[in-house]
Scaffold this motif. Structure first.
Motif, PDB file in Angstrom:
ATOM      1  N   ALA A 289      30.061  53.277  51.638  1.00  0.00           N
ATOM      2  CA  ALA A 289      29.720  53.969  52.563  1.00  0.00           C
ATOM      3  C   ALA A 289      28.227  55.114  52.872  1.00  0.00           C
ATOM      4  O   ALA A 289      28.355  55.261  54.321  1.00  0.00           O
ATOM      5  CB  ALA A 289      30.651  55.361  52.605  1.00  0.00           C
ATOM      6  N   GLU A 295      27.114  59.099  58.661  1.00  0.00           N
ATOM      7  CA  GLU A 295      27.696  59.932  59.164  1.00  0.00           C
ATOM      8  C   GLU A 295      26.820  61.159  60.714  1.00  0.00           C
ATOM      9  O   GLU A 295      27.368  61.322  61.902  1.00  0.00           O
ATOM     10  CB  GLU A 295      26.370  61.095  58.248  1.00  0.00           C
ATOM     11  CG  GLU A 295      26.776  61.004  57.019  1.00  0.00           C
ATOM     12  CD  GLU A 295      26.275  59.624  56.136  1.00  0.00           C
ATOM     13  OE1 GLU A 295      26.122  58.851  57.165  1.00  0.00           O
ATOM     14  OE2 GLU A 295      26.533  59.723  54.854  1.00  0.00           O
ATOM     15  N   LEU A 301      33.873  61.563  56.066  1.00  0.00           N
ATOM     16  CA  LEU A 301      34.277  61.174  54.817  1.00  0.00           C
ATOM     17  C   LEU A 301      34.650  62.107  53.467  1.00  0.00           C
ATOM     18  O   LEU A 301      34.567  63.325  53.613  1.00  0.00           O
ATOM     19  CB  LEU A 301      32.706  60.590  54.297  1.00  0.00           C
ATOM     20  CG  LEU A 301      31.600  59.849  54.976  1.00  0.00           C
ATOM     21  CD1 LEU A 301      29.880  59.755  54.676  1.00  0.00           C
ATOM     22  CD2 LEU A 301      32.232  58.225  55.592  1.00  0.00           C
ATOM     23  N   ASP A 302      35.202  61.705  52.644  1.00  0.00           N
ATOM     24  CA  ASP A 302      35.672  62.124  51.706  1.00  0.00           C
ATOM     25  C   ASP A 302      35.771  61.897  50.298  1.00  0.00           C
ATOM     26  O   ASP A 302      36.164  60.434  49.794  1.00  0.00           O
ATOM     27  CB  ASP A 302      37.516  61.941  51.579  1.00  0.00           C
ATOM     28  CG  ASP A 302      38.450  63.460  50.776  1.00  0.00           C
ATOM     29  OD1 ASP A 302      36.930  63.977  49.970  1.00  0.00           O
ATOM     30  OD2 ASP A 302      38.895  62.588  50.841  1.00  0.00           O
ATOM     31  N   CYS A 305      34.248  58.280  50.592  1.00  0.00           N
ATOM     32  CA  CYS A 305      34.971  57.076  51.153  1.00  0.00           C
ATOM     33  C   CYS A 305      34.903  57.662  52.482  1.00  0.00           C
ATOM     34  O   CYS A 305      35.111  59.174  52.630  1.00  0.00           O
ATOM     35  CB  CYS A 305      35.990  56.552  50.144  1.00  0.00           C
ATOM     36  SG  CYS A 305      35.499  56.409  48.687  1.00  0.00           S
ATOM     37  N   VAL A 306      34.787  56.500  53.121  1.00  0.00           N
ATOM     38  CA  VAL A 306      35.794  57.333  54.586  1.00  0.00           C
ATOM     39  C   VAL A 306      37.354  57.633  54.799  1.00  0.00           C
ATOM     40  O   VAL A 306      38.585  57.351  54.546  1.00  0.00           O
ATOM     41  CB  VAL A 306      35.243  55.492  55.440  1.00  0.00           C
ATOM     42  CG1 VAL A 306      35.929  56.656  56.763  1.00  0.00           C
ATOM     43  CG2 VAL A 306      34.555  55.200  55.394  1.00  0.00           C
ATOM     44  N   LYS A 307      38.000  59.126  55.389  1.00  0.00           N
ATOM     45  CA  LYS A 307      38.349  59.266  54.888  1.00  0.00           C
ATOM     46  C   LYS A 307      39.692  58.816  56.454  1.00  0.00           C
ATOM     47  O   LYS A 307      39.090  58.484  57.286  1.00  0.00           O
ATOM     48  CB  LYS A 307      38.870  61.368  55.222  1.00  0.00           C
ATOM     49  CG  LYS A 307      39.681  61.894  55.748  1.00  0.00           C
ATOM     50  CD  LYS A 307      39.843  63.143  55.757  1.00  0.00           C
ATOM     51  CE  LYS A 307      41.546  64.090  55.272  1.00  0.00           C
ATOM     52  NZ  LYS A 307      41.198  65.764  55.802  1.00  0.00           N
ATOM     53  N   SER A 314      39.689  55.873  61.471  1.00  0.00           N
ATOM     54  CA  SER A 314      38.701  57.243  60.923  1.00  0.00           C
ATOM     55  C   SER A 314      38.916  58.159  61.938  1.00  0.00           C
ATOM     56  O   SER A 314      39.640  58.155  62.740  1.00  0.00           O
ATOM     57  CB  SER A 314      37.396  56.917  61.121  1.00  0.00           C
ATOM     58  OG  SER A 314      36.716  56.314  62.084  1.00  0.00           O
TER      59      SER A 314
END
Length: 479
Positions: A289, A295, A301-302, A305-307, A314
Protein backbone atom coordinates in the motif's frame (compact mmCIF):
# COMPACT_ATOMS: atom_id res chain seq x y z
CA UNK A 1 -13.33 13.36 -20.44
CA UNK A 2 -11.41 10.50 -18.82
CA UNK A 3 -8.89 8.43 -20.72
CA UNK A 4 -10.45 5.26 -19.32
CA UNK A 5 -13.46 4.03 -17.43
CA UNK A 6 -11.24 1.82 -15.26
CA UNK A 7 -7.52 1.86 -14.51
CA UNK A 8 -6.24 -1.13 -12.57
CA UNK A 9 -2.92 -0.79 -10.75
CA UNK A 10 -1.28 -4.21 -10.68
CA UNK A 11 -1.64 -7.10 -13.15
CA UNK A 12 -1.77 -10.04 -10.75
CA UNK A 13 -4.66 -12.50 -10.37
CA UNK A 14 -6.84 -9.70 -9.03
CA UNK A 15 -5.75 -6.96 -11.41
CA UNK A 16 -5.83 -8.73 -14.75
CA UNK A 17 -9.14 -10.40 -13.90
CA UNK A 18 -10.60 -6.98 -13.00
CA UNK A 19 -9.42 -5.54 -16.32
CA UNK A 20 -10.87 -8.44 -18.32
CA UNK A 21 -14.21 -8.24 -16.53
CA UNK A 22 -14.29 -4.47 -17.10
CA UNK A 23 -13.77 -5.06 -20.82
CA UNK A 24 -16.52 -7.67 -20.86
CA UNK A 25 -18.86 -5.08 -19.36
CA UNK A 26 -18.04 -2.69 -22.19
CA UNK A 27 -15.77 -0.44 -20.14
CA UNK A 28 -12.53 1.00 -21.50
CA UNK A 29 -9.79 -0.43 -19.29
CA UNK A 30 -6.06 -0.21 -18.74
CA UNK A 31 -3.66 -2.00 -16.41
CA UNK A 32 -0.56 -0.42 -14.88
CA UNK A 33 2.18 -2.95 -14.14
CA UNK A 34 5.75 -2.29 -13.02
CA UNK A 35 7.28 -5.73 -13.52
CA UNK A 36 5.36 -8.65 -15.01
CA UNK A 37 1.87 -9.68 -16.07
CA UNK A 38 0.36 -12.26 -13.76
CA UNK A 39 1.87 -10.73 -10.64
CA UNK A 40 3.69 -12.56 -7.87
CA UNK A 41 1.30 -15.54 -7.96
CA UNK A 42 1.98 -16.48 -11.53
CA UNK A 43 5.65 -15.50 -11.67
CA UNK A 44 7.03 -16.01 -8.15
CA UNK A 45 4.39 -17.74 -6.08
CA UNK A 46 1.49 -20.10 -6.69
CA UNK A 47 2.47 -21.40 -10.12
CA UNK A 48 6.26 -21.92 -9.99
CA UNK A 49 6.07 -23.47 -6.51
CA UNK A 50 3.54 -26.01 -7.78
CA UNK A 51 5.84 -26.81 -10.69
CA UNK A 52 8.70 -27.49 -8.27
CA UNK A 53 6.47 -29.55 -6.00
CA UNK A 54 5.38 -31.62 -9.01
CA UNK A 55 9.05 -32.37 -9.67
CA UNK A 56 9.38 -33.58 -6.09
CA UNK A 57 6.26 -35.72 -6.57
CA UNK A 58 7.83 -37.29 -9.65
CA UNK A 59 11.00 -38.04 -7.70
CA UNK A 60 8.95 -39.76 -5.01
CA UNK A 61 7.02 -41.74 -7.61
CA UNK A 62 10.22 -43.11 -9.14
CA UNK A 63 11.61 -43.96 -5.70
CA UNK A 64 8.52 -46.08 -5.04
CA UNK A 65 8.15 -47.46 -8.56
CA UNK A 66 9.11 -50.99 -7.48
CA UNK A 67 6.06 -51.11 -5.21
CA UNK A 68 3.94 -50.83 -8.39
CA UNK A 69 5.83 -53.47 -10.31
CA UNK A 70 7.99 -51.03 -12.26
CA UNK A 71 11.78 -51.43 -12.29
CA UNK A 72 13.85 -48.28 -12.85
CA UNK A 73 17.27 -47.02 -11.93
CA UNK A 74 18.05 -44.88 -8.90
CA UNK A 75 16.47 -41.44 -9.43
CA UNK A 76 18.59 -38.30 -9.30
CA UNK A 77 17.22 -34.85 -8.46
CA UNK A 78 18.36 -32.38 -11.14
CA UNK A 79 17.65 -29.10 -9.35
CA UNK A 80 18.67 -26.77 -12.21
CA UNK A 81 16.33 -28.64 -14.58
CA UNK A 82 13.50 -28.45 -12.06
CA UNK A 83 13.99 -24.71 -11.66
CA UNK A 84 14.19 -24.21 -15.43
CA UNK A 85 10.93 -26.08 -15.93
CA UNK A 86 9.20 -23.99 -13.26
CA UNK A 87 10.38 -20.78 -14.93
CA UNK A 88 9.16 -22.02 -18.33
CA UNK A 89 5.73 -22.77 -16.86
CA UNK A 90 5.51 -19.24 -15.48
CA UNK A 91 6.72 -17.70 -18.75
CA UNK A 92 4.06 -19.58 -20.69
CA UNK A 93 1.29 -18.31 -18.44
CA UNK A 94 2.76 -14.80 -18.45
CA UNK A 95 2.47 -14.79 -22.25
CA UNK A 96 -1.09 -16.08 -21.87
CA UNK A 97 -2.06 -13.07 -19.78
CA UNK A 98 -0.52 -10.84 -22.44
CA UNK A 99 -2.69 -12.55 -25.03
CA UNK A 100 -5.79 -11.96 -22.90
CA UNK A 101 -4.95 -8.28 -22.57
CA UNK A 102 -4.78 -7.95 -26.34
CA UNK A 103 -7.86 -10.09 -26.97
CA UNK A 104 -9.91 -7.91 -24.64
CA UNK A 105 -8.46 -4.63 -26.01
CA UNK A 106 -6.93 -3.68 -22.67
CA UNK A 107 -4.04 -1.20 -22.67
CA UNK A 108 -0.99 -2.13 -20.61
CA UNK A 109 0.89 0.80 -19.07
CA UNK A 110 4.39 -0.19 -17.92
CA UNK A 111 5.67 1.66 -14.87
CA UNK A 112 5.15 2.52 -11.21
CA UNK A 113 1.84 4.18 -10.43
CA UNK A 114 0.79 6.83 -7.94
CA UNK A 115 -2.74 8.10 -7.43
CA UNK A 116 -2.27 11.87 -7.40
CA UNK A 117 -5.98 12.70 -7.16
CA UNK A 118 -9.27 10.83 -7.36
CA UNK A 119 -9.51 9.69 -10.95
CA UNK A 120 -5.88 10.53 -11.80
CA UNK A 121 -2.86 8.21 -11.99
CA UNK A 122 0.73 9.29 -12.64
CA UNK A 123 3.04 6.60 -13.96
CA UNK A 124 6.84 6.72 -13.78
CA UNK A 125 9.33 4.41 -15.46
CA UNK A 126 9.81 1.23 -13.38
CA UNK A 127 12.88 0.90 -11.17
CA UNK A 128 13.94 -2.15 -13.17
CA UNK A 129 13.00 -3.28 -16.68
CA UNK A 130 9.55 -4.84 -16.89
CA UNK A 131 9.23 -8.42 -18.09
CA UNK A 132 7.01 -7.87 -21.10
CA UNK A 133 5.57 -10.91 -22.93
CA UNK A 134 7.09 -11.18 -26.36
CA UNK A 135 4.29 -13.01 -28.12
CA UNK A 136 1.47 -12.40 -28.34
CA UNK A 137 1.61 -8.75 -27.27
CA UNK A 138 -1.22 -6.78 -25.63
CA UNK A 139 -3.27 -4.45 -27.79
CA UNK A 140 -1.28 -1.40 -26.75
CA UNK A 141 1.63 -0.83 -24.38
CA UNK A 142 2.18 2.60 -22.92
CA UNK A 143 4.70 4.16 -20.56
CA UNK A 144 5.29 7.04 -18.19
CA UNK A 145 2.67 9.76 -18.11
CA UNK A 146 -0.54 10.89 -16.45
CA UNK A 147 -3.78 9.03 -17.07
CA UNK A 148 -7.34 9.55 -15.91
CA UNK A 149 -10.20 7.18 -15.16
CA UNK A 150 -13.62 7.24 -13.55
CA UNK A 151 -12.58 4.32 -11.35
CA UNK A 152 -9.17 3.31 -10.03
CA UNK A 153 -8.73 -0.23 -8.72
CA UNK A 154 -5.73 -0.94 -6.49
CA UNK A 155 -4.50 -4.50 -7.03
CA UNK A 156 -0.89 -4.13 -5.95
CA UNK A 157 -0.62 -7.40 -4.06
CA UNK A 158 1.82 -8.14 -1.26
CA UNK A 159 5.49 -8.83 -0.55
CA UNK A 160 7.35 -11.07 1.93
CA UNK A 161 7.25 -9.91 5.53
CA UNK A 162 10.76 -9.04 6.72
CA UNK A 163 11.44 -9.91 10.36
CA UNK A 164 13.96 -7.80 12.32
CA UNK A 165 17.34 -9.50 12.26
CA UNK A 166 16.31 -11.73 9.35
CA UNK A 167 16.71 -9.27 6.51
CA UNK A 168 17.16 -11.25 3.26
CA UNK A 169 20.53 -11.06 1.53
CA UNK A 170 19.88 -13.47 -1.38
CA UNK A 171 22.71 -15.64 -0.07
CA UNK A 172 22.29 -17.09 3.42
CA UNK A 173 18.86 -15.61 4.24
CA UNK A 174 16.16 -16.20 1.64
CA UNK A 175 12.60 -15.21 0.92
CA UNK A 176 10.46 -17.23 -1.49
CA UNK A 177 12.11 -15.38 -4.39
CA UNK A 178 15.49 -17.01 -3.71
CA UNK A 179 13.92 -20.34 -2.74
CA UNK A 180 12.36 -20.57 -6.20
CA UNK A 181 15.72 -20.19 -7.97
CA UNK A 182 18.36 -21.82 -5.77
CA UNK A 183 21.76 -22.08 -7.43
CA UNK A 184 22.55 -25.29 -5.57
CA UNK A 185 20.65 -27.63 -3.28
CA UNK A 186 21.37 -26.67 0.34
CA UNK A 187 22.39 -29.55 2.57
CA UNK A 188 20.50 -27.98 5.46
CA UNK A 189 17.73 -25.41 5.71
CA UNK A 190 15.97 -23.54 8.52
CA UNK A 191 12.43 -22.45 7.62
CA UNK A 192 10.92 -19.70 9.77
CA UNK A 193 7.13 -20.07 9.67
CA UNK A 194 4.90 -23.09 9.10
CA UNK A 195 2.18 -21.46 7.05
CA UNK A 196 1.50 -22.50 3.48
CA UNK A 197 4.66 -20.92 2.04
CA UNK A 198 7.02 -22.30 4.67
CA UNK A 199 5.48 -25.78 4.69
CA UNK A 200 5.50 -26.10 0.90
CA UNK A 201 9.18 -25.19 0.63
CA UNK A 202 10.04 -27.42 3.58
CA UNK A 203 8.29 -30.32 1.84
CA UNK A 204 10.05 -29.63 -1.47
CA UNK A 205 13.59 -29.37 -0.15
CA UNK A 206 13.22 -32.26 2.32
CA UNK A 207 12.17 -34.62 -0.47
CA UNK A 208 15.24 -33.61 -2.45
CA UNK A 209 17.45 -34.57 0.47
CA UNK A 210 17.90 -31.31 2.40
CA UNK A 211 17.89 -31.53 6.21
CA UNK A 212 15.01 -29.20 7.11
CA UNK A 213 14.03 -27.63 10.43
CA UNK A 214 10.80 -25.63 10.63
CA UNK A 215 10.46 -23.03 13.41
CA UNK A 216 6.95 -21.91 14.31
CA UNK A 217 6.18 -19.09 16.77
CA UNK A 218 2.69 -20.39 17.57
CA UNK A 219 2.05 -23.34 19.87
CA UNK A 220 1.62 -25.72 16.94
CA UNK A 221 2.57 -26.00 13.30
CA UNK A 222 0.08 -25.03 10.60
CA UNK A 223 -1.71 -22.79 13.11
CA UNK A 224 -4.42 -21.69 10.67
CA UNK A 225 -5.57 -25.27 10.14
CA UNK A 226 -7.85 -27.47 12.21
CA UNK A 227 -5.74 -28.89 15.06
CA UNK A 228 -6.57 -32.52 14.24
CA UNK A 229 -5.61 -32.09 10.59
CA UNK A 230 -2.44 -30.18 11.48
CA UNK A 231 -1.33 -32.98 13.80
CA UNK A 232 -1.80 -35.61 11.08
CA UNK A 233 0.05 -33.44 8.56
CA UNK A 234 2.94 -32.91 10.94
CA UNK A 235 3.27 -36.65 11.52
CA UNK A 236 3.51 -37.29 7.78
CA UNK A 237 5.91 -34.40 7.19
CA UNK A 238 8.19 -35.72 9.91
CA UNK A 239 8.44 -38.99 7.99
CA UNK A 240 10.12 -37.08 5.15
CA UNK A 241 12.80 -35.93 7.59
CA UNK A 242 11.44 -32.51 8.56
CA UNK A 243 11.88 -31.55 12.22
CA UNK A 244 9.74 -28.94 13.96
CA UNK A 245 10.21 -26.47 16.79
CA UNK A 246 6.88 -25.10 18.04
CA UNK A 247 6.38 -22.05 20.23
CA UNK A 248 9.83 -20.85 19.19
CA UNK A 249 11.00 -17.44 18.02
CA UNK A 250 14.10 -16.64 15.99
CA UNK A 251 15.68 -13.68 17.77
CA UNK A 252 18.63 -13.12 15.47
CA UNK A 253 20.80 -14.69 12.80
CA UNK A 254 24.58 -14.74 12.50
CA UNK A 255 26.01 -15.29 9.03
CA UNK A 256 29.33 -16.52 7.69
CA UNK A 257 30.42 -17.19 4.13
CA UNK A 258 29.11 -20.75 4.29
CA UNK A 259 26.30 -20.92 6.86
CA UNK A 260 23.81 -19.08 9.03
CA UNK A 261 23.21 -19.61 12.74
CA UNK A 262 19.82 -18.74 14.20
CA UNK A 263 19.42 -17.86 17.87
CA UNK A 264 16.07 -19.33 18.91
CA UNK A 265 14.01 -18.58 22.01
CA UNK A 266 12.00 -21.61 23.08
CA UNK A 267 8.60 -21.60 24.78
CA UNK A 268 10.19 -22.18 28.21
CA UNK A 269 12.27 -19.03 27.82
CA UNK A 270 15.57 -20.77 27.17
CA UNK A 271 17.58 -20.16 24.01
CA UNK A 272 19.31 -22.51 21.59
CA UNK A 273 21.27 -22.05 18.40
CA UNK A 274 20.64 -23.86 15.13
CA UNK A 275 23.02 -23.74 12.17
CA UNK A 276 22.21 -24.46 8.52
CA UNK A 277 23.48 -23.50 5.09
CA UNK A 278 20.42 -21.33 4.45
CA UNK A 279 17.57 -19.76 6.40
CA UNK A 280 14.25 -19.22 4.61
CA UNK A 281 12.09 -16.50 6.13
CA UNK A 282 8.48 -17.47 5.44
CA UNK A 283 6.66 -15.45 8.07
CA UNK A 284 3.83 -14.30 5.84
CA UNK A 285 3.35 -11.30 3.58
CA UNK A 286 2.39 -7.63 3.89
CA UNK A 287 0.23 -5.58 1.54
CA UNK A 288 1.80 -3.19 -0.99
CA UNK A 289 0.00 0.00 0.00
CA UNK A 290 3.04 2.29 0.27
CA UNK A 291 4.09 4.75 -2.39
CA UNK A 292 0.67 4.96 -4.02
CA UNK A 293 -0.21 8.38 -2.61
CA UNK A 294 -3.13 7.00 -0.59
CA UNK A 295 -2.50 8.80 2.70
CA UNK A 296 -2.50 12.21 1.01
CA UNK A 297 -5.88 11.42 -0.56
CA UNK A 298 -7.41 10.37 2.75
CA UNK A 299 -7.71 6.66 1.91
CA UNK A 300 -8.14 4.78 5.18
CA UNK A 301 -5.58 2.05 5.86
CA UNK A 302 -5.85 -0.81 8.34
CA UNK A 303 -2.68 -2.63 9.41
CA UNK A 304 -0.92 -1.74 6.19
CA UNK A 305 -3.82 -2.62 3.89
CA UNK A 306 -6.58 -0.54 2.30
CA UNK A 307 -9.78 -0.68 4.32
CA UNK A 308 -12.71 -1.55 2.06
CA UNK A 309 -16.36 -2.45 2.31
CA UNK A 310 -17.84 -5.70 1.02
CA UNK A 311 -17.68 -4.38 -2.54
CA UNK A 312 -14.04 -3.27 -2.53
CA UNK A 313 -14.85 0.44 -2.15
CA UNK A 314 -12.28 2.42 -0.15
CA UNK A 315 -13.04 5.46 1.97
CA UNK A 316 -12.54 7.68 -1.11
CA UNK A 317 -15.21 7.40 -3.83
CA UNK A 318 -13.85 6.07 -7.11
CA UNK A 319 -10.85 4.34 -5.49
CA UNK A 320 -11.25 0.62 -4.97
CA UNK A 321 -8.96 -2.12 -3.64
CA UNK A 322 -8.92 -5.86 -4.21
CA UNK A 323 -6.77 -8.86 -3.32
CA UNK A 324 -3.87 -8.81 -0.89
CA UNK A 325 -3.68 -5.02 -0.61
CA UNK A 326 -7.30 -5.08 0.61
CA UNK A 327 -6.40 -7.37 3.51
CA UNK A 328 -6.51 -11.06 4.43
CA UNK A 329 -6.97 -13.76 3.52
CA UNK A 330 -4.13 -13.05 1.09
CA UNK A 331 -4.85 -15.67 -1.55
CA UNK A 332 -4.87 -15.50 -5.34
CA UNK A 333 -8.38 -16.92 -5.72
CA UNK A 334 -9.68 -14.42 -3.19
CA UNK A 335 -8.14 -11.64 -5.30
CA UNK A 336 -9.82 -12.91 -8.46
CA UNK A 337 -13.18 -13.13 -6.69
CA UNK A 338 -12.70 -9.61 -5.31
CA UNK A 339 -12.16 -8.42 -8.89
CA UNK A 340 -15.49 -9.80 -10.04
CA UNK A 341 -17.30 -8.40 -7.00
CA UNK A 342 -15.83 -4.93 -7.46
CA UNK A 343 -16.61 -4.79 -11.18
CA UNK A 344 -20.18 -5.84 -10.40
CA UNK A 345 -20.41 -2.94 -7.96
CA UNK A 346 -18.96 -0.51 -10.51
CA UNK A 347 -21.49 -1.73 -13.06
CA UNK A 348 -24.32 -1.13 -10.60
CA UNK A 349 -25.10 -4.81 -10.11
CA UNK A 350 -26.24 -6.27 -6.81
CA UNK A 351 -23.26 -7.51 -4.78
CA UNK A 352 -23.26 -10.13 -2.05
CA UNK A 353 -20.09 -9.79 0.05
CA UNK A 354 -18.17 -13.01 0.55
CA UNK A 355 -17.42 -14.21 4.06
CA UNK A 356 -13.66 -14.75 4.54
CA UNK A 357 -14.39 -18.13 6.13
CA UNK A 358 -15.93 -19.41 2.88
CA UNK A 359 -12.69 -18.94 0.93
CA UNK A 360 -10.86 -22.26 0.45
CA UNK A 361 -7.31 -22.67 1.77
CA UNK A 362 -4.80 -25.07 0.25
CA UNK A 363 -1.23 -26.14 1.06
CA UNK A 364 0.44 -28.22 -1.63
CA UNK A 365 3.00 -30.06 0.47
CA UNK A 366 3.14 -33.85 0.73
CA UNK A 367 0.60 -34.65 2.07
CA UNK A 368 -1.68 -31.98 0.67
CA UNK A 369 -3.83 -29.96 3.08
CA UNK A 370 -7.12 -28.29 2.17
CA UNK A 371 -9.82 -26.58 4.20
CA UNK A 372 -12.77 -24.24 4.09
CA UNK A 373 -14.91 -22.65 6.76
CA UNK A 374 -14.55 -22.95 10.53
CA UNK A 375 -12.19 -25.27 12.36
CA UNK A 376 -13.64 -27.48 15.08
CA UNK A 377 -12.42 -25.06 17.77
CA UNK A 378 -13.91 -22.07 15.94
CA UNK A 379 -17.21 -23.86 15.42
CA UNK A 380 -17.40 -24.84 19.08
CA UNK A 381 -16.77 -21.21 20.04
CA UNK A 382 -20.00 -20.20 18.29
CA UNK A 383 -21.98 -22.16 20.90
CA UNK A 384 -23.72 -24.31 18.32
CA UNK A 385 -24.24 -28.01 18.76
CA UNK A 386 -22.15 -29.76 16.13
CA UNK A 387 -22.22 -32.87 14.00
CA UNK A 388 -18.67 -33.91 13.03
CA UNK A 389 -17.92 -36.63 10.52
CA UNK A 390 -14.56 -38.22 9.71
CA UNK A 391 -13.42 -40.64 7.06
CA UNK A 392 -9.85 -41.94 6.68
CA UNK A 393 -8.28 -42.45 3.26
CA UNK A 394 -7.16 -45.85 4.59
CA UNK A 395 -10.74 -46.98 3.88
CA UNK A 396 -10.92 -45.46 0.38
CA UNK A 397 -10.38 -47.87 -2.51
CA UNK A 398 -8.87 -45.34 -4.90
CA UNK A 399 -6.39 -44.11 -2.28
CA UNK A 400 -5.30 -47.65 -1.52
CA UNK A 401 -4.86 -48.41 -5.23
CA UNK A 402 -2.75 -45.24 -5.57
CA UNK A 403 -0.58 -46.24 -2.63
CA UNK A 404 -1.55 -43.03 -0.80
CA UNK A 405 -3.87 -44.26 1.90
CA UNK A 406 -2.79 -41.92 4.73
CA UNK A 407 -4.97 -38.95 5.57
CA UNK A 408 -8.41 -37.86 6.69
CA UNK A 409 -11.50 -35.96 5.59
CA UNK A 410 -13.32 -34.10 8.35
CA UNK A 411 -16.61 -32.23 8.01
CA UNK A 412 -18.40 -30.06 10.57
CA UNK A 413 -22.15 -29.33 10.51
CA UNK A 414 -24.58 -27.35 12.62
CA UNK A 415 -26.75 -30.07 14.15
CA UNK A 416 -29.86 -27.88 14.28
CA UNK A 417 -29.83 -26.66 10.67
CA UNK A 418 -27.55 -29.07 8.82
CA UNK A 419 -25.41 -26.12 7.65
CA UNK A 420 -21.89 -27.02 6.55
CA UNK A 421 -19.65 -24.98 8.83
CA UNK A 422 -16.27 -26.34 7.82
CA UNK A 423 -14.36 -29.03 5.97
CA UNK A 424 -10.75 -30.02 6.61
CA UNK A 425 -8.62 -32.57 4.81
CA UNK A 426 -5.12 -33.97 4.65
CA UNK A 427 -4.18 -36.56 2.06
CA UNK A 428 -3.93 -37.29 -1.67
CA UNK A 429 -5.26 -34.57 -4.03
CA UNK A 430 -7.39 -32.99 -1.32
CA UNK A 431 -6.76 -29.56 -2.86
CA UNK A 432 -8.80 -30.77 -5.84
CA UNK A 433 -11.60 -32.65 -4.08
CA UNK A 434 -12.24 -29.75 -1.69
CA UNK A 435 -14.01 -28.02 -4.58
CA UNK A 436 -17.09 -30.20 -4.11
CA UNK A 437 -17.64 -28.95 -0.58
CA UNK A 438 -16.72 -25.38 -1.57
CA UNK A 439 -19.57 -25.48 -4.08
CA UNK A 440 -21.79 -27.16 -1.49
CA UNK A 441 -21.13 -24.35 0.96
CA UNK A 442 -21.79 -21.67 -1.67
CA UNK A 443 -25.22 -23.11 -2.51
CA UNK A 444 -25.99 -23.72 1.17
CA UNK A 445 -26.30 -27.47 0.77
CA UNK A 446 -27.23 -29.21 4.04
CA UNK A 447 -25.81 -32.41 5.45
CA UNK A 448 -28.83 -34.35 4.18
CA UNK A 449 -28.51 -32.84 0.69
CA UNK A 450 -24.83 -33.78 0.53
CA UNK A 451 -25.65 -37.26 1.80
CA UNK A 452 -28.01 -37.73 -1.16
CA UNK A 453 -25.29 -36.92 -3.74
CA UNK A 454 -23.99 -39.81 -5.83
CA UNK A 455 -20.21 -39.79 -6.30
CA UNK A 456 -18.41 -41.99 -8.78
CA UNK A 457 -16.57 -45.11 -7.67
CA UNK A 458 -13.69 -45.53 -7.26
CA UNK A 459 -12.67 -41.93 -6.58
CA UNK A 460 -10.97 -40.06 -3.77
CA UNK A 461 -14.03 -37.82 -3.61
CA UNK A 462 -16.07 -40.70 -2.19
CA UNK A 463 -14.31 -39.88 1.08
CA UNK A 464 -16.27 -36.62 1.19
CA UNK A 465 -19.55 -38.51 0.94
CA UNK A 466 -18.50 -41.01 3.58
CA UNK A 467 -17.46 -38.21 5.95
CA UNK A 468 -20.90 -36.62 5.55
CA UNK A 469 -22.55 -39.97 6.24
CA UNK A 470 -20.31 -40.33 9.30
CA UNK A 471 -21.56 -37.01 10.64
CA UNK A 472 -25.10 -38.34 10.31
CA UNK A 473 -24.21 -41.64 11.96
CA UNK A 474 -24.66 -43.56 8.71
CA UNK A 475 -21.09 -44.28 7.53
CA UNK A 476 -20.85 -47.47 5.47
CA UNK A 477 -17.14 -48.28 5.06
CA UNK A 478 -15.87 -47.62 8.58
CA UNK A 479 -16.93 -49.30 11.80
Amino acid sequence: MSDYDVIVIGAGPGGYVAAIRAAQLGLKAAVVEREHLGGICLNWGCIPTKALLKSADMLDSVRHAAEFGVTVGAPVANLPAMVQRSREVSAKLNAGVGFLMGKNKIDVIWGEAKVTAPGRVTVQAPAKPAVQPQHPAPKKTLGAGTYSAKHIILATGARPRVLPGLEPDSDRIWTYFEALKPKTLPKSLIVVGSGAIGTEFASFFARLGTQVTVIEAMDRVLPAEDAEIAALARKRLEKTGISFLEGAMVESARKTASEVTARIKLKDGSTVEKTAEVLLSAAGVVGNAEGLGLEALGVTLDRGCVKVDGRGQSSVPGIWAIGDVAGPPMLAHKASHDALTTLAAIAGEEVHPLLPSSIPRCTYCDPQIASIGLTEAQAEATGRKLRIGRFPFAANGKAIAMGEAEGLVKVIFDEATGELLGAHMVGPEVTEILAALSIGMSVEATDEALAQAVLAHPTLSESLHEAVLSALGRAIHIA
